[in-house]
Design a protein around this motif. Structure first.
Motif, PDB file in Angstrom:
ATOM      1  N   ARG A  38       0.852  -1.191   0.000  1.00 47.73           N
ATOM      2  CA  ARG A  38       0.000   0.000   0.000  1.00 47.73           C
ATOM      3  C   ARG A  38       0.885   1.237   0.000  1.00 47.73           C
ATOM      4  N   ASN A  39       0.549   2.222  -0.778  1.00 53.69           N
ATOM      5  CA  ASN A  39       1.368   3.420  -0.956  1.00 53.69           C
ATOM      6  C   ASN A  39       1.122   4.425   0.173  1.00 53.69           C
ATOM      7  N   ALA A  40       1.418   4.016   1.405  1.00 52.06           N
ATOM      8  CA  ALA A  40       1.251   4.896   2.562  1.00 52.06           C
ATOM      9  C   ALA A  40       2.286   4.536   3.618  1.00 52.06           C
ATOM     10  N   CYS A  41       3.220   5.435   3.858  1.00 51.04           N
ATOM     11  CA  CYS A  41       4.250   5.213   4.870  1.00 51.04           C
ATOM     12  C   CYS A  41       3.614   5.278   6.255  1.00 51.04           C
ATOM     13  N   PRO A  42       3.965   4.363   7.162  1.00 50.77           N
ATOM     14  CA  PRO A  42       3.396   4.399   8.512  1.00 50.77           C
ATOM     15  C   PRO A  42       3.858   5.602   9.325  1.00 50.77           C
ATOM     16  N   HIS A  43       4.875   6.305   8.881  1.00 53.87           N
ATOM     17  CA  HIS A  43       5.391   7.460   9.613  1.00 53.87           C
ATOM     18  C   HIS A  43       4.432   8.641   9.520  1.00 53.87           C
ATOM     19  N   PHE A  44       4.174   9.138   8.302  1.00 51.50           N
ATOM     20  CA  PHE A  44       3.273  10.284   8.130  1.00 51.50           C
ATOM     21  C   PHE A  44       2.357  10.129   6.930  1.00 51.50           C
ATOM     22  N   GLY A  45       2.175   8.905   6.445  1.00 50.51           N
ATOM     23  CA  GLY A  45       1.276   8.670   5.326  1.00 50.51           C
ATOM     24  C   GLY A  45       1.832   9.088   3.974  1.00 50.51           C
ATOM     25  N   ALA A  46       3.126   9.264   3.885  1.00 49.36           N
ATOM     26  CA  ALA A  46       3.762   9.681   2.633  1.00 49.36           C
ATOM     27  C   ALA A  46       3.590   8.611   1.552  1.00 49.36           C
ATOM     28  N   PRO A  47       3.693   9.001   0.278  1.00 48.79           N
ATOM     29  CA  PRO A  47       3.601   8.036  -0.823  1.00 48.79           C
ATOM     30  C   PRO A  47       4.891   7.212  -0.918  1.00 48.79           C
ATOM     31  N   VAL A  48       5.055   6.270  -0.009  1.00 51.29           N
ATOM     32  CA  VAL A  48       6.295   5.506   0.145  1.00 51.29           C
ATOM     33  C   VAL A  48       6.704   4.769  -1.124  1.00 51.29           C
ATOM     34  N   CYS A  49       5.751   4.310  -1.903  1.00 48.94           N
ATOM     35  CA  CYS A  49       6.078   3.548  -3.110  1.00 48.94           C
ATOM     36  C   CYS A  49       6.664   4.418  -4.216  1.00 48.94           C
ATOM     37  N   LYS A  50       6.611   5.713  -4.047  1.00 47.80           N
ATOM     38  CA  LYS A  50       7.224   6.625  -5.015  1.00 47.80           C
ATOM     39  C   LYS A  50       8.652   6.965  -4.622  1.00 47.80           C
ATOM     40  N   GLY A  51       9.138   6.334  -3.546  1.00 49.15           N
ATOM     41  CA  GLY A  51      10.508   6.540  -3.091  1.00 49.15           C
ATOM     42  C   GLY A  51      11.510   5.757  -3.915  1.00 49.15           C
ATOM     43  N   VAL A  52      12.767   5.996  -3.653  1.00 52.66           N
ATOM     44  CA  VAL A  52      13.865   5.351  -4.363  1.00 52.66           C
ATOM     45  C   VAL A  52      13.960   3.884  -3.958  1.00 52.66           C
ATOM     46  N   ILE A  53      14.153   3.019  -4.954  1.00 55.47           N
ATOM     47  CA  ILE A  53      14.420   1.603  -4.703  1.00 55.47           C
ATOM     48  C   ILE A  53      15.938   1.468  -4.700  1.00 55.47           C
ATOM     49  N   THR A  54      16.471   0.928  -3.622  1.00 59.15           N
ATOM     50  CA  THR A  54      17.910   0.993  -3.413  1.00 59.15           C
ATOM     51  C   THR A  54      18.402  -0.208  -2.627  1.00 59.15           C
ATOM     52  N   GLY A  55      19.650  -0.138  -2.208  1.00 61.17           N
ATOM     53  CA  GLY A  55      20.223  -1.075  -1.253  1.00 61.17           C
ATOM     54  C   GLY A  55      20.407  -0.328   0.053  1.00 61.17           C
ATOM     55  N   THR A  56      21.221  -0.858   0.942  1.00 64.81           N
ATOM     56  CA  THR A  56      21.443  -0.188   2.216  1.00 64.81           C
ATOM     57  C   THR A  56      22.810  -0.574   2.772  1.00 64.81           C
ATOM     58  N   ARG A  57      23.195   0.092   3.844  1.00 68.57           N
ATOM     59  CA  ARG A  57      24.451  -0.261   4.520  1.00 68.57           C
ATOM     60  C   ARG A  57      24.264  -1.565   5.268  1.00 68.57           C
ATOM     61  N   LEU A  58      25.279  -2.403   5.207  1.00 68.80           N
ATOM     62  CA  LEU A  58      25.280  -3.664   5.935  1.00 68.80           C
ATOM     63  C   LEU A  58      26.118  -3.520   7.195  1.00 68.80           C
ATOM     64  N   PRO A  59      25.882  -4.368   8.184  1.00 70.26           N
ATOM     65  CA  PRO A  59      26.739  -4.313   9.383  1.00 70.26           C
ATOM     66  C   PRO A  59      28.206  -4.458   8.975  1.00 70.26           C
ATOM     67  N   SER A  60      29.050  -3.610   9.542  1.00 70.78           N
ATOM     68  CA  SER A  60      30.470  -3.638   9.196  1.00 70.78           C
ATOM     69  C   SER A  60      31.286  -3.042  10.338  1.00 70.78           C
ATOM     70  N   LEU A  61      32.594  -3.117  10.206  1.00 67.06           N
ATOM     71  CA  LEU A  61      33.502  -2.601  11.222  1.00 67.06           C
ATOM     72  C   LEU A  61      33.505  -1.078  11.233  1.00 67.06           C
ATOM     73  N   VAL A  62      34.060  -0.505  12.295  1.00 67.01           N
ATOM     74  CA  VAL A  62      34.188   0.940  12.415  1.00 67.01           C
ATOM     75  C   VAL A  62      34.987   1.479  11.226  1.00 67.01           C
ATOM     76  N   TYR A  63      34.540   2.568  10.646  1.00 67.53           N
ATOM     77  CA  TYR A  63      35.154   3.227   9.491  1.00 67.53           C
ATOM     78  C   TYR A  63      35.100   2.386   8.216  1.00 67.53           C
TER      79      TYR A  63
END
Length: 131
Positions: free
Chosen positions: A40-65
């Motif tokens: 559903r195109n509604a972010c639980p935070h403030f109802g934003a059109p979440v599905c219109k956001g960027v499709i991406t990857g993310t940071r993975l757990p890793s060491l300092v720096y």
């Protein structure tokens, strides 16, 4: 419940979102690692059109720096405040208790804040949504 045709399978490409409107509700349909998901195109935070956001990857757990990136095309980032959600589970990456609204997925041929996941059915002529 009613079954409504929403897309041809080849319209949904990995790393993209197809927006559909079903009974006055907008959904984003995604393909992640060969599986289809509809949220559903509604972010639980403030109802934003979440599905219109960027499709991406993310940071993975890793060491300092050390910064490791991964999970490409598995994450959607809300366009308003940057909240990130796993497209396969609907879970917020920082707080898994916060999710996109979720329902069941059905592949016949092949109190809590959340994003809503639509029930999908794959058939030879396309993708159907149950509403």
């Amino acid at each position: 419940m009613e079954k409504i045709w929403v897309a041809a399978k080849d319209e949904i490409v990995e790393g993209t979102c197809k927006m559909v409107k079903v009974k006055n509700a907008e959904y984003g349909i995604y393909k992640v690692k060969g599986e289809y998901y509809a949220w559903r195109n509604a972010c639980p935070h403030f109802g934003a059109p979440v599905c219109k956001g960027v499709i991406t990857g993310t940071r993975l757990p890793s060491l300092v720096y050390e910064y490791k990136l991964g999970r490409e095309n598995e994450i959607v980032r809300c366009p308003w405040h940057g909240w990130e959600f796993d497209l396969t589970t609907g879970e917020h990456l920082v707080d898994p208790q916060t999710k996109l609204r979720q329902g069941k997925l059905d592949f016949t041929n092949a109190g809590q804040e959340s994003l809503e996941k639509a029930e999908l059915e794959l058939q030879t002529d396309g993708i159907y949504m149950w509403v």
